[in-house]
Design an enzyme around this catalytic site. Structure first.
Site, PDB file in Angstrom:
ATOM      1  N   LYS A  11       0.762  -1.012  -0.846  1.00 26.02           N
ATOM      2  CA  LYS A  11      -0.168   0.322   0.483  1.00 26.02           C
ATOM      3  C   LYS A  11       0.916   1.230   0.089  1.00 26.02           C
ATOM      4  O   LYS A  11       2.182   1.362   0.118  1.00 26.02           O
ATOM      5  CB  LYS A  11      -0.996   0.088   0.991  1.00 26.02           C
ATOM      6  CG  LYS A  11      -1.625  -1.292   1.072  1.00 26.02           C
ATOM      7  CD  LYS A  11      -3.108  -1.067   2.222  1.00 26.02           C
ATOM      8  CE  LYS A  11      -3.984  -1.712   2.107  1.00 26.02           C
ATOM      9  NZ  LYS A  11      -4.993  -1.990   2.793  1.00 26.02           N
ATOM     10  N   TYR A  51     -12.654  -1.502  -4.476  1.00 25.59           N
ATOM     11  CA  TYR A  51     -12.878  -1.965  -2.486  1.00 25.59           C
ATOM     12  C   TYR A  51     -14.819  -1.506  -3.001  1.00 25.59           C
ATOM     13  O   TYR A  51     -15.155  -0.945  -1.792  1.00 25.59           O
ATOM     14  CB  TYR A  51     -12.763  -0.841  -1.838  1.00 25.59           C
ATOM     15  CG  TYR A  51     -10.845  -1.424  -1.475  1.00 25.59           C
ATOM     16  CD1 TYR A  51     -10.765  -1.718  -0.482  1.00 25.59           C
ATOM     17  CD2 TYR A  51     -10.278  -0.210  -1.486  1.00 25.59           C
ATOM     18  CE1 TYR A  51      -9.538  -3.069  -0.202  1.00 25.59           C
ATOM     19  CE2 TYR A  51      -8.778  -0.474  -1.168  1.00 25.59           C
ATOM     20  CZ  TYR A  51      -8.286  -1.631  -0.408  1.00 25.59           C
ATOM     21  OH  TYR A  51      -7.298  -2.232  -0.062  1.00 25.59           O
ATOM     22  N   ASN A 114      -1.954  -0.034   6.640  1.00 25.91           N
ATOM     23  CA  ASN A 114      -1.572  -1.588   7.428  1.00 25.91           C
ATOM     24  C   ASN A 114      -0.945  -2.694   6.446  1.00 25.91           C
ATOM     25  O   ASN A 114      -0.955  -3.170   6.471  1.00 25.91           O
ATOM     26  CB  ASN A 114      -3.235  -2.216   7.558  1.00 25.91           C
ATOM     27  CG  ASN A 114      -3.728  -2.306   6.735  1.00 25.91           C
ATOM     28  OD1 ASN A 114      -3.488  -2.221   5.345  1.00 25.91           O
ATOM     29  ND2 ASN A 114      -5.152  -3.111   6.990  1.00 25.91           N
ATOM     30  N   HIS A 117      -2.095  -5.522   1.459  1.00 27.85           N
ATOM     31  CA  HIS A 117      -3.798  -5.895   1.004  1.00 27.85           C
ATOM     32  C   HIS A 117      -3.310  -6.965   0.610  1.00 27.85           C
ATOM     33  O   HIS A 117      -2.241  -7.707   0.411  1.00 27.85           O
ATOM     34  CB  HIS A 117      -4.198  -5.745  -0.341  1.00 27.85           C
ATOM     35  CG  HIS A 117      -5.610  -5.946  -0.456  1.00 27.85           C
ATOM     36  ND1 HIS A 117      -6.534  -5.785   0.024  1.00 27.85           N
ATOM     37  CD2 HIS A 117      -5.579  -6.942  -1.690  1.00 27.85           C
ATOM     38  CE1 HIS A 117      -7.402  -7.198  -0.994  1.00 27.85           C
ATOM     39  NE2 HIS A 117      -6.345  -7.480  -1.604  1.00 27.85           N
ATOM     40  N   GLU A 128      -9.031  -9.597  -8.670  1.00 26.45           N
ATOM     41  CA  GLU A 128      -8.363  -8.507  -7.462  1.00 26.45           C
ATOM     42  C   GLU A 128      -7.307  -8.668  -9.272  1.00 26.45           C
ATOM     43  O   GLU A 128      -6.567  -7.950  -8.993  1.00 26.45           O
ATOM     44  CB  GLU A 128      -7.942  -8.991  -6.393  1.00 26.45           C
ATOM     45  CG  GLU A 128      -8.682  -8.837  -5.621  1.00 26.45           C
ATOM     46  CD  GLU A 128      -8.726  -8.400  -4.245  1.00 26.45           C
ATOM     47  OE1 GLU A 128     -10.269  -8.474  -3.575  1.00 26.45           O
ATOM     48  OE2 GLU A 128      -7.509  -8.418  -3.772  1.00 26.45           O
TER      49      GLU A 128
END
Ligand code: DAT
Ligand code: MG
Length: 139
Positions: A11, A51, A114, A117, A128
């Site tokens: 990320k 998302y 975080n 993914h 994805e």
């Protein structure tokens, strides 16, 4: 039956902090083969679509804004039991709950930022991966 591929993104926080190499080393050491990889940046529209499953959640706007805020590294990873094993390697969504040694415990700073993914099912791994890669980018 479990398939052998999952999808990940390092990320924007990981890229910004210079953690690409360290995280890829953890992924490599855990036995995953990189089948596809690129640095890219999602537009707001891309992040909303990626998302979409979370569109009714209170954190959706924040998530979309963060995930489109800077470059990411997207990758398709191959290993037996890839989806489940990668979720173990990355740790819990909230880094405060992530097990010692996991990527999120080591590199995530908050629930929102975080670090990585990881797909949550074989079906989503395929969706994805196809979102970010064309057939001739997957090896
Ligand atoms: P995961 O990434 O572990 O699969 P998820 O699919 O439930 O977690 O949520 C997707 C992302 O949304 C997550 O990585 C970070 C963000 N997120 C989830 N819950 C959040 C919360 N309560 N507050 C802020 N961001 C959140
Ligand atoms: Mg998820």
């Amino acid at each position: 039956m479990a398939t052998n591929r999952t999808f990940t993104m390092l990320k924007p926080d990981s890229v910004e902090k210079g953690h690409i190499g360290a995280i890829l080393e953890k992924i490599n050491a855990a036995g995953f083969r990189i089948a596809a990889m690129k640095m890219t940046q999602m537009t707001v529209a891309d992040a909303k679509a990626f998302y979409a499953v979370h569109s009714e959640r209170p954190f959706y706007g924040e998530l979309v804004e963060f995930m489109s805020s800077g470059p990411i590294v997207a990758a398709i990873l191959e290993k037996n039991n890839a989806v489940e094993d990668f979720r173990v390697l990355i740790g819990a969504t909230n880094p405060a709950d992530a097990a010692e040694g996991t990527i999120r415990k080591l590199y995530a700073s908050s629930m929102g930022e975080n670090a990585v993914h990881g797909s949550d099912s074989d079906e989503n791994a395929a969706i994805e991966g196809a979102f970010h890669f064309s057939g001739r980018e997957i090896f």
